[in-house]
Scaffold this motif. Sequence first.
Motif, PDB file in Angstrom:
ATOM      1  N   GLN A 110      -6.403   1.004  -3.925  1.00  0.00           N
ATOM      2  CA  GLN A 110      -5.466  -0.115  -3.937  1.00  0.00           C
ATOM      3  C   GLN A 110      -4.579  -0.039  -5.176  1.00  0.00           C
ATOM      4  O   GLN A 110      -3.370  -0.303  -5.115  1.00  0.00           O
ATOM      5  CB  GLN A 110      -6.225  -1.448  -3.914  1.00  0.00           C
ATOM      6  CG  GLN A 110      -6.837  -1.782  -2.572  1.00  0.00           C
ATOM      7  CD  GLN A 110      -7.665  -3.075  -2.620  1.00  0.00           C
ATOM      8  OE1 GLN A 110      -7.968  -3.574  -3.691  1.00  0.00           O
ATOM      9  NE2 GLN A 110      -8.022  -3.575  -1.445  1.00  0.00           N
ATOM     10  N   ALA A 111      -5.186   0.305  -6.310  1.00  0.00           N
ATOM     11  CA  ALA A 111      -4.409   0.418  -7.551  1.00  0.00           C
ATOM     12  C   ALA A 111      -3.361   1.520  -7.420  1.00  0.00           C
ATOM     13  O   ALA A 111      -2.200   1.344  -7.832  1.00  0.00           O
ATOM     14  CB  ALA A 111      -5.331   0.683  -8.742  1.00  0.00           C
ATOM     15  N   LYS A 112      -3.763   2.676  -6.865  1.00  0.00           N
ATOM     16  CA  LYS A 112      -2.807   3.770  -6.669  1.00  0.00           C
ATOM     17  C   LYS A 112      -1.676   3.335  -5.751  1.00  0.00           C
ATOM     18  O   LYS A 112      -0.508   3.640  -5.994  1.00  0.00           O
ATOM     19  CB  LYS A 112      -3.507   5.000  -6.101  1.00  0.00           C
ATOM     20  CG  LYS A 112      -4.329   5.757  -7.126  1.00  0.00           C
ATOM     21  CD  LYS A 112      -4.971   7.001  -6.505  1.00  0.00           C
ATOM     22  CE  LYS A 112      -5.780   7.769  -7.533  1.00  0.00           C
ATOM     23  NZ  LYS A 112      -6.417   8.951  -6.950  1.00  0.00           N
ATOM     24  N   SER A 113      -2.059   2.641  -4.679  1.00  0.00           N
ATOM     25  CA  SER A 113      -1.046   2.170  -3.727  1.00  0.00           C
ATOM     26  C   SER A 113      -0.095   1.188  -4.406  1.00  0.00           C
ATOM     27  O   SER A 113       1.135   1.275  -4.234  1.00  0.00           O
ATOM     28  CB  SER A 113      -1.742   1.502  -2.546  1.00  0.00           C
ATOM     29  OG  SER A 113      -0.821   0.888  -1.703  1.00  0.00           O
ATOM     30  N   THR A 114      -0.668   0.280  -5.190  1.00  0.00           N
ATOM     31  CA  THR A 114       0.167  -0.696  -5.909  1.00  0.00           C
ATOM     32  C   THR A 114       1.076   0.011  -6.900  1.00  0.00           C
ATOM     33  O   THR A 114       2.277  -0.294  -7.001  1.00  0.00           O
ATOM     34  CB  THR A 114      -0.732  -1.709  -6.644  1.00  0.00           C
ATOM     35  OG1 THR A 114      -1.604  -2.326  -5.703  1.00  0.00           O
ATOM     36  CG2 THR A 114       0.075  -2.772  -7.345  1.00  0.00           C
ATOM     37  N   ILE A 115       0.498   0.958  -7.635  1.00  0.00           N
ATOM     38  CA  ILE A 115       1.299   1.718  -8.614  1.00  0.00           C
ATOM     39  C   ILE A 115       2.418   2.476  -7.914  1.00  0.00           C
ATOM     40  O   ILE A 115       3.566   2.490  -8.383  1.00  0.00           O
ATOM     41  CB  ILE A 115       0.392   2.678  -9.418  1.00  0.00           C
ATOM     42  CG1 ILE A 115      -0.510   1.883 -10.350  1.00  0.00           C
ATOM     43  CG2 ILE A 115       1.217   3.689 -10.200  1.00  0.00           C
ATOM     44  CD1 ILE A 115      -1.592   2.714 -11.026  1.00  0.00           C
ATOM     45  N   GLU A 116       2.087   3.110  -6.791  1.00  0.00           N
ATOM     46  CA  GLU A 116       3.101   3.864  -6.048  1.00  0.00           C
ATOM     47  C   GLU A 116       4.207   2.938  -5.562  1.00  0.00           C
ATOM     48  O   GLU A 116       5.400   3.264  -5.657  1.00  0.00           O
ATOM     49  CB  GLU A 116       2.439   4.582  -4.858  1.00  0.00           C
ATOM     50  CG  GLU A 116       3.316   5.581  -4.156  1.00  0.00           C
ATOM     51  CD  GLU A 116       3.721   6.753  -5.045  1.00  0.00           C
ATOM     52  OE1 GLU A 116       4.848   7.254  -4.863  1.00  0.00           O
ATOM     53  OE2 GLU A 116       2.921   7.176  -5.909  1.00  0.00           O
ATOM     54  N   GLY A 117       3.821   1.763  -5.047  1.00  0.00           N
ATOM     55  CA  GLY A 117       4.823   0.788  -4.583  1.00  0.00           C
ATOM     56  C   GLY A 117       5.695   0.308  -5.723  1.00  0.00           C
ATOM     57  O   GLY A 117       6.936   0.217  -5.584  1.00  0.00           O
ATOM     58  N   GLU A 118       5.068  -0.002  -6.861  1.00  0.00           N
ATOM     59  CA  GLU A 118       5.846  -0.457  -8.010  1.00  0.00           C
ATOM     60  C   GLU A 118       6.734   0.665  -8.553  1.00  0.00           C
ATOM     61  O   GLU A 118       7.850   0.421  -9.032  1.00  0.00           O
ATOM     62  CB  GLU A 118       4.917  -0.989  -9.098  1.00  0.00           C
ATOM     63  CG  GLU A 118       4.278  -2.321  -8.732  1.00  0.00           C
ATOM     64  CD  GLU A 118       3.390  -2.878  -9.831  1.00  0.00           C
ATOM     65  OE1 GLU A 118       3.431  -2.360 -10.965  1.00  0.00           O
ATOM     66  OE2 GLU A 118       2.666  -3.838  -9.536  1.00  0.00           O
ATOM     67  N   LYS A 119       6.237   1.902  -8.468  1.00  0.00           N
ATOM     68  CA  LYS A 119       7.035   3.060  -8.915  1.00  0.00           C
ATOM     69  C   LYS A 119       8.282   3.198  -8.037  1.00  0.00           C
ATOM     70  O   LYS A 119       9.401   3.400  -8.541  1.00  0.00           O
ATOM     71  CB  LYS A 119       6.176   4.319  -8.845  1.00  0.00           C
ATOM     72  CG  LYS A 119       6.868   5.572  -9.310  1.00  0.00           C
ATOM     73  CD  LYS A 119       5.910   6.751  -9.209  1.00  0.00           C
ATOM     74  CE  LYS A 119       6.574   8.068  -9.481  1.00  0.00           C
ATOM     75  NZ  LYS A 119       5.661   9.201  -9.280  1.00  0.00           N
TER      76      LYS A 119
END
Length: 166
Positions: A110-119
Amino acid sequence: MDQLLNDFSPGLFFMQAIILFILIVLMRKFAWKPILESLDSREEGIKSALDAAEEAKKELQNLQSDNERILNEARAQRDAILKDARELKENMIAEATTEAKTASDKIVAQAKSTIEGEKKAALAELKNSVADLSVEIAEKVVRQELSSNKKQLELVESMLADVAVN
Protein backbone atom coordinates in the motif's frame (compact mmCIF):
# COMPACT_ATOMS: atom_id res chain seq x y z
CA MET A 1 18.96 -86.53 108.75
CA ASP A 2 18.31 -89.11 111.41
CA GLN A 3 16.02 -86.80 113.11
CA LEU A 4 14.00 -86.35 109.93
CA LEU A 5 13.53 -90.09 109.69
CA ASN A 6 12.50 -90.26 113.33
CA ASP A 7 9.94 -87.49 112.92
CA PHE A 8 8.48 -89.09 109.81
CA SER A 9 4.79 -89.91 110.15
CA PRO A 10 3.26 -92.14 107.45
CA GLY A 11 -0.26 -90.89 108.16
CA LEU A 12 0.82 -87.31 107.75
CA PHE A 13 2.70 -88.27 104.62
CA PHE A 14 -0.38 -89.90 103.04
CA MET A 15 -2.58 -87.02 104.05
CA GLN A 16 -0.20 -84.53 102.48
CA ALA A 17 0.03 -86.78 99.37
CA ILE A 18 -3.79 -86.92 99.10
CA ILE A 19 -4.05 -83.13 99.61
CA LEU A 20 -1.35 -82.67 96.97
CA PHE A 21 -3.19 -85.00 94.59
CA ILE A 22 -6.53 -83.21 95.22
CA LEU A 23 -4.75 -79.88 94.74
CA ILE A 24 -3.25 -81.08 91.43
CA VAL A 25 -6.69 -82.31 90.24
CA LEU A 26 -8.34 -79.04 91.24
CA MET A 27 -5.55 -77.03 89.63
CA ARG A 28 -5.84 -79.10 86.49
CA LYS A 29 -9.60 -78.71 86.34
CA PHE A 30 -9.87 -75.06 87.31
CA ALA A 31 -6.48 -73.45 86.70
CA TRP A 32 -4.49 -75.36 84.07
CA LYS A 33 -7.31 -75.62 81.59
CA PRO A 34 -8.10 -71.87 81.56
CA ILE A 35 -4.40 -71.00 81.53
CA LEU A 36 -3.75 -73.36 78.60
CA GLU A 37 -6.83 -72.06 76.78
CA SER A 38 -5.62 -68.52 77.38
CA LEU A 39 -2.16 -69.44 76.04
CA ASP A 40 -3.72 -71.18 73.01
CA SER A 41 -5.96 -68.21 72.28
CA ARG A 42 -2.99 -65.86 72.67
CA GLU A 43 -0.96 -68.04 70.30
CA GLU A 44 -3.83 -67.97 67.79
CA GLY A 45 -4.07 -64.19 68.17
CA ILE A 46 -0.36 -63.82 67.52
CA LYS A 47 -0.59 -66.11 64.46
CA SER A 48 -3.56 -64.16 63.10
CA ALA A 49 -1.74 -60.88 63.76
CA LEU A 50 1.33 -62.18 61.92
CA ASP A 51 -0.88 -63.35 59.04
CA ALA A 52 -2.63 -59.98 58.98
CA ALA A 53 0.75 -58.23 59.00
CA GLU A 54 1.89 -60.42 56.10
CA GLU A 55 -1.33 -59.62 54.21
CA ALA A 56 -0.87 -55.93 54.95
CA LYS A 57 2.70 -56.14 53.68
CA LYS A 58 1.53 -57.79 50.45
CA GLU A 59 -1.25 -55.24 50.07
CA LEU A 60 1.25 -52.44 50.69
CA GLN A 61 3.52 -53.85 47.99
CA ASN A 62 0.53 -54.03 45.63
CA LEU A 63 -0.40 -50.45 46.49
CA GLN A 64 3.17 -49.32 45.94
CA SER A 65 3.28 -50.98 42.54
CA ASP A 66 -0.12 -49.45 41.70
CA ASN A 67 1.11 -46.06 42.89
CA GLU A 68 4.24 -46.42 40.78
CA ARG A 69 2.14 -47.37 37.75
CA ILE A 70 -0.24 -44.46 38.32
CA LEU A 71 2.71 -42.11 38.81
CA ASN A 72 4.28 -43.30 35.54
CA GLU A 73 0.94 -42.80 33.75
CA ALA A 74 0.64 -39.31 35.24
CA ARG A 75 4.18 -38.49 34.09
CA ALA A 76 3.37 -39.75 30.60
CA GLN A 77 0.20 -37.64 30.52
CA ARG A 78 2.12 -34.61 31.79
CA ASP A 79 4.75 -35.11 29.08
CA ALA A 80 2.04 -35.46 26.44
CA ILE A 81 0.29 -32.30 27.67
CA LEU A 82 3.58 -30.37 27.69
CA LYS A 83 4.37 -31.62 24.17
CA ASP A 84 0.93 -30.53 22.96
CA ALA A 85 1.37 -27.16 24.64
CA ARG A 86 4.77 -26.67 22.99
CA GLU A 87 3.36 -27.60 19.59
CA LEU A 88 0.43 -25.26 20.12
CA LYS A 89 2.81 -22.46 21.15
CA GLU A 90 5.00 -23.05 18.08
CA ASN A 91 1.93 -23.14 15.82
CA MET A 92 0.61 -19.92 17.36
CA ILE A 93 3.99 -18.23 16.93
CA ALA A 94 4.28 -19.42 13.33
CA GLU A 95 0.72 -18.31 12.61
CA ALA A 96 1.31 -14.91 14.22
CA THR A 97 4.57 -14.52 12.29
CA THR A 98 2.82 -15.39 9.04
CA GLU A 99 -0.02 -12.99 9.76
CA ALA A 100 2.44 -10.24 10.72
CA LYS A 101 4.47 -10.84 7.54
CA THR A 102 1.30 -10.78 5.44
CA ALA A 103 0.14 -7.59 7.13
CA SER A 104 3.55 -5.94 6.75
CA ASP A 105 3.73 -6.98 3.07
CA LYS A 106 0.27 -5.52 2.56
CA ILE A 107 1.26 -2.29 4.31
CA VAL A 108 4.47 -2.09 2.24
CA ALA A 109 2.51 -2.70 -0.96
CA GLN A 110 0.00 0.00 0.00
CA ALA A 111 2.85 2.37 0.84
CA LYS A 112 4.54 1.66 -2.51
CA SER A 113 1.24 2.20 -4.29
CA THR A 114 0.67 5.45 -2.41
CA ILE A 115 4.22 6.59 -3.12
CA GLU A 116 3.85 5.72 -6.79
CA GLY A 117 0.55 7.61 -6.99
CA GLU A 118 2.01 10.64 -5.24
CA LYS A 119 5.08 10.44 -7.50
CA LYS A 120 2.86 10.46 -10.59
CA ALA A 121 0.81 13.31 -9.17
CA ALA A 122 4.01 15.25 -8.38
CA LEU A 123 5.35 14.59 -11.90
CA ALA A 124 2.06 15.73 -13.44
CA GLU A 125 2.09 18.84 -11.26
CA LEU A 126 5.73 19.44 -12.18
CA LYS A 127 4.93 19.05 -15.88
CA ASN A 128 2.04 21.49 -15.52
CA SER A 129 4.25 23.91 -13.61
CA VAL A 130 7.02 23.58 -16.24
CA ALA A 131 4.48 24.04 -19.03
CA ASP A 132 3.00 27.12 -17.33
CA LEU A 133 6.46 28.47 -16.64
CA SER A 134 7.49 27.75 -20.24
CA VAL A 135 4.43 29.54 -21.54
CA GLU A 136 5.10 32.50 -19.27
CA ILE A 137 8.76 32.62 -20.34
CA ALA A 138 7.79 32.25 -24.00
CA GLU A 139 5.20 34.97 -23.58
CA LYS A 140 7.75 37.27 -22.00
CA VAL A 141 10.32 36.47 -24.68
CA VAL A 142 7.79 36.94 -27.46
CA ARG A 143 6.58 40.21 -25.97
CA GLN A 144 10.12 41.45 -25.72
CA GLU A 145 10.99 40.32 -29.24
CA LEU A 146 7.76 41.55 -30.73
CA SER A 147 7.84 44.90 -29.03
CA SER A 148 8.66 46.61 -32.26
CA ASN A 149 6.78 46.34 -35.59
CA LYS A 150 9.89 45.51 -37.49
CA LYS A 151 10.55 42.43 -35.33
CA GLN A 152 6.94 41.35 -35.70
CA LEU A 153 7.17 41.48 -39.49
CA GLU A 154 10.40 39.49 -39.45
CA LEU A 155 8.83 36.81 -37.24
CA VAL A 156 5.78 36.54 -39.49
CA GLU A 157 7.96 36.22 -42.58
CA SER A 158 10.15 33.55 -41.00
CA MET A 159 7.10 31.59 -39.97
CA LEU A 160 5.66 31.87 -43.45
CA ALA A 161 8.94 30.63 -44.86
CA ASP A 162 8.93 27.65 -42.51
CA VAL A 163 5.35 26.82 -43.46
CA ALA A 164 6.05 27.19 -47.13
CA VAL A 165 9.08 24.95 -46.87
CA ASN A 166 7.21 22.14 -45.14
